[in-house]
Enzyme design. Structure first.
Site, mmCIF file in Angstrom:
data_model
loop_
_atom_site.group_PDB
_atom_site.id
_atom_site.type_symbol
_atom_site.label_atom_id
_atom_site.label_comp_id
_atom_site.label_asym_id
_atom_site.label_seq_id
_atom_site.Cartn_x
_atom_site.Cartn_y
_atom_site.Cartn_z
ATOM 1 C CD GLU A 1 -2.528 -1.511 2.621
ATOM 2 O OE1 GLU A 1 -2.450 -0.665 3.518
ATOM 3 O OE2 GLU A 1 -3.374 -2.423 2.609
ATOM 4 C CB CYS B 1 -8.170 1.740 8.157
ATOM 5 S SG CYS B 1 -7.616 1.205 6.539
#
Lengths: 610, 610
Positions: A293, A386
């Site tokens: 990521e 998240c």
């Protein structure tokens, strides 16, 4: 170093524009309640009861506490913006529950208390203990600042005190740094709320010993992905996990501002420059690869499904840019804030408020393999959730990003319509109204509601070639200081033609392609709006493009329409020497942040040119 | 189903062309000796002494036996093509060593005999036992066919007999399939060399029970990446690990041919179609993602460093296409063979013969992050060194791919200059010479050296718009049957203009771009040949392109030169609304398989068009 500007208190700016206002409304009505339900249904709330035992379902995950904290932060903002007795009751119950999970020594973490009782602080780099602590601190400060409630704040002060007793350079303390940054900015926020310098000092410790401290208690980890293979002051390019990176940089900016550490601020600005000048999508998205990521290299910005551009990273970049504008007064930094907020940050949540992108791709084609099939369409929740919980706390705070204050100067960062009640440093306050259709219309009226002497400023966007301010029919220069009377109105005209944007040629993914922007908005072509596949659309250099109202998007939305070229091939060969057939084609483009709100469809931001 | 054609014996065709001949020479002189040295230096040879103990260096890896086997296969071909007493001595020693490692029951695997003695057959899907067995079998057959040596063949027959006693549907046997295919085609090859039907039956078992057999003894694995989540006859799209896939399909073709299983052949052809029509790079490369080194989706063919196009996969595709042409007589299949052989297969090895690409990218830019930094430039060896050892056995066999024979018809698949001695089914043989500069020149002369009555055929390439054959000054149609006299010459003129190729618009990576081809060759632009970055090169639709001789590439190499457009931007903004500056620019393109032989540089195959 003193803070040059400070952002408005979240609750003192109330957007009433066509873009943010409906999003904030949906956040309070849908996003936060939905996230609360998910926290209950998935076991994240029950985890704080600390009665999980091996073999039971819903084993508390290392990052679960952060999800609950972020939702509670959002609940606090929601209660401040729109009081609700039922919501407040749940909020207070959750506070009690969280507080009840605190250990006698101050430690507070559901995973390590129930699942790995011997694992506390054993794997800082891979686990999320300090990250969860940071979010709990933010939730506690939010509850205190927004609602005046101290119970959670006191609890988190005890936790922070305990953390301070564990980590640091002093004899008897342990050195170390968190694998996922967040605690740093949270501790500065806690310092801001409590005035307790110990928290600022601990934040500075975590920043300054990062990449320096011996990596104790670590086994398998990648310090590079966690911005810890060298001291932060020696870091020059944004690298590693993009969310972690911008959280770290925000913490650096906060510590630098509060401690007057010019060198640290300079390092932070250098890292921000590496993002805005070399590693950012045109939408403000960051993170070029789903692997880790993460950021990759300068100008490596692929548009397809191997990119990442996580929603949380975009929200983090907005927050970072806001801090850096406040610290420097450099309005060019707000171009990044605005571009990201209107595009790559808000694209991650549906207009309905209950569906979320983890990754915000710039090109989606149904032939293309997504590393995670669920990432192609917005999802109601994720195992690692998240992004949804970030929206729960981010959207109610949007007002912060519209106005900043310095002394008795007020600075309109983003001229979205709405109301603002701003406090000067000398205790006076001023009330204003912003009118207009921004970001769809460049004519903005700033109406003073309560008078007084102060300086009014409004950002001139970097993308704007024509910017005129006038007062009482005469052109004026901004900033403008005067003794304002109620009803005084400054009109700002921001020229916002449609622009055909090109990428730096080092971005090979965008070679031979162009993107359409107007004002702060990046536009995307959704295949559902074409009579043919979006991959066959070509943009002529002299394409005539008109503005149009959209009946199938929120009221006020301006879409682009025009004549372009369809390039199609006879037959279905994989490769052919036959020249493509070119025909005229009508096309329509919608604001990127609004795409995939009318069903799943292919989409492209960068269109091949002819 | 009978084999329609069979390929020439590797040693009966001796290329003397400007493309293959120097590569084969380098393979014998450099690649094979270098790979031998690596096998010694890395401990791969010593592993067969079976004296590795825990704690010692050079722990035998699960795939090491295959590397040694592939190099030994190459050594056998090398000895047949160019006898060398010193090499033969080493070869014989290695045979003795490998044979000495065979266990009393016939089992032969250095890793599982020394490192995991209790692990035999315990994790078929993740480990490489049957894969190594397959390569050892291929090495043994090669030694027997090329050199007449039986020792290794007898040893591998014993191993195959043992494997046959373990696996199968019969009572007392175990069901299972290999995670990395190879044993299937190897067993058919062993059947061909020995006539022992048991091996064919075992190959058919592994093919037919794949994706059917209960997955015994497995724990963590991904059957999808190994083409085993459903029976092979139900597989319609090429998926999973690309090398494994084409090895499986080759085994399917072999079993189908030998057993007359038309349904299996049809399934194999359907999978091949999915590659050639939807999942193949213009270079013949396959495998669109480095994740799992795998196929992804139809038309997903990114050109940058997230793609894979493993060298071994290209060589495997050449082998598969050769099998399928032989089985069907469909010359269109040879377009894939030729395209891959001249481009994506030979790009993986340097002209010097001692440097190798694992991945064969279609675009390299120095800004771009490579998942493995070592993959950007050719390397001398890899920890997982399948590609270098594949070249050691592949290049000496290139002759196979030039001619096929059916009855008394000879079929020139690729008209590369050289000599051929072909055997008809009736025991007669014919000797021919092919002259010309193919692939750089389309004029080919086929000169009969020994006469006799037979049919001469020559493929008409699918990319060719003009194809004329003549004999004794008169146009003739091919195939041409006659009683040939020594000196008879058929001239074939294959029109090969430069072509500007377009990708199917579903390949979004190639939108608005074009690639240059001429004949079987794909061309690439190397930045070192430009006065500016290759990313700034634009190809006008009417670009005048000339052929030129290259002084800095092997003799005979034809490069392309022409006038194009350089598109540059003032300043270094990441995104800009300013139109780019267009200036005329000279460019040069070299055959893709020859790129990065004059130093590391940026490169592009697909050029944005203007």
């Amino acid at each position: 170093m003193q803070e040059v500007y400070r952002s408005a208190f979240f609750n003192s700016v109330k957007p009433a524009d066509p873009f943010f206002a409906p999003r904030i409304k949906k956040c309070l009505e849908v996003t936060i309640p939905t996230a609360m339900r998910q926290c209950v249904d998935t076991g994240r709330i029950d985890a704080f009861k600390l009665n999980w035992k091996p073999g039971m379902p819903n084993q508390p995950h290392v990052f679960w506490d952060s999800d609950v904290a972020k939702v509670m932060e959002g609940m606090a903002y929601s209660l401040a913006l729109k009081p609700d007795a039922g919501l407040e009751r749940v909020y207070d119950e959750w506070v009690d529950l969280v507080v009840s999970a605190q250990q006698p020594d101050g430690y507070l973490n559901t995973h390590f208390t129930t699942v790995e009782p011997d694992g506390r602080w054993k794997c800082l780099a891979m686990q999320h203990e300090l990250y969860c602590a940071g979010h709990l601190i933010e939730a506690a400060v939010a509850g205190y600042e927004a609602l005046g409630k101290r119970k959670l704040l006191d609890c988190l002060c005890r936790y922070a005190d305990y953390i301070d007793s564990v980590f640091g350079l002093e004899p008897g303390k342990r050195r170390g740094w968190p694998g996922h940054e967040e605690i740093e900015l949270a501790l500065v926020r806690l310092y801001g709320a409590t005035g307790c310098e110990r928290y600022l000092k601990l934040a500075a410790y975590f920043i300054n010993d990062r990449g320096v401290a011996p990596r104790l208690f670590e086994n398998k980890f990648d310090p590079g992905n966690k911005q810890a293979d060298r001291p932060v002051r020696e870091q020059t390019d944004a690298y590693g996990h993009a969310v972690r990176a911008v959280y770290l940089y925000t913490g650096m900016a906060d510590v630098a501002r509060e401690t007057g550490d010019g060198e640290l601020m300079k390092a932070c600005l250098r890292l921000f420059d590496s993002i805005r000048f070399r590693r950012m999508y045109i939408t403000g998205g960051i993170g070029s690869t789903f692997m880790g990521e993460a950021f990759t290299e300068d100008y490596e910005l692929p548009n397809g499904v191997s990119m990442y551009a996580e929603s949380c990273a975009a929200m983090g970049l907005v927050q970072l840019a806001d801090r850096l504008f406040n610290a420097t007064g450099d309005a060019a930094i707000l171009d990044v804030l605005e571009r990201t907020l209107y595009n790559g940050a808000l694209s991650g949540i549906s207009l309905s408020g209950d569906r979320f992108f983890y990754s915000n791709f710039l090109e989606v084609d149904d032939n293309h393999h997504c590393f995670n099939a669920g990432y192609r369409t917005r999802q109601p929740w994720f195992a690692c959730s998240c992004c949804p919980t970030s929206y729960a706390r981010f959207l109610p705070q949007i007002g912060r990003f519209l106005w900043s204050v310095r002394g008795d100067e007020i600075f309109l960062k983003i001229p979205a319509a709405g109301h603002a009640e701003l406090n000067f440093d000398d205790g006076r306050s001023v009330s204003l109204r912003v009118e207009g259709g921004y970001p769809y219309d460049g004519q903005v009226r700033i109406v003073v509601e309560t008078g007084g002497e102060f300086t009014l400023n409004c950002r001139r966007p970097g993308w704007c070639h024509g910017f005129k301010a006038s007062f009482e029919g005469r052109a004026v220069a901004l900033p403008l200081r005067r003794n304002w009377q109620a009803g005084d109105t400054v009109t700002v005209n921001i020229d916002m033609p449609v622009e055909i944007m090109h990428g730096n040629p080092r971005i090979t993914a965008d070679l031979g392609r162009a993107a359409l922007t107007r004002g702060p908005l990046v536009y995307a072509v959704e295949e559902r709006d074409l009579a043919f596949p979006v991959r066959e659309l070509r943009l002529p250099s002299g394409a005539g493009i008109q503005l149009a109202e959209a009946s199938d998007l929120p009221p006020g939305t301006v879409v682009l329409e025009g004549e372009a070229v369809r390039e199609s091939f006879a037959g279905d060969a994989l490769y052919t020497a036959a020249a493509p057939l070119r025909t005229g084609a009508h096309f329509r483009a919608v604001p990127y942040a609004l795409w995939q709100n009318r069903g799943d469809t292919n989409m492209a931001v960068w269109l091949p040119t002819v």
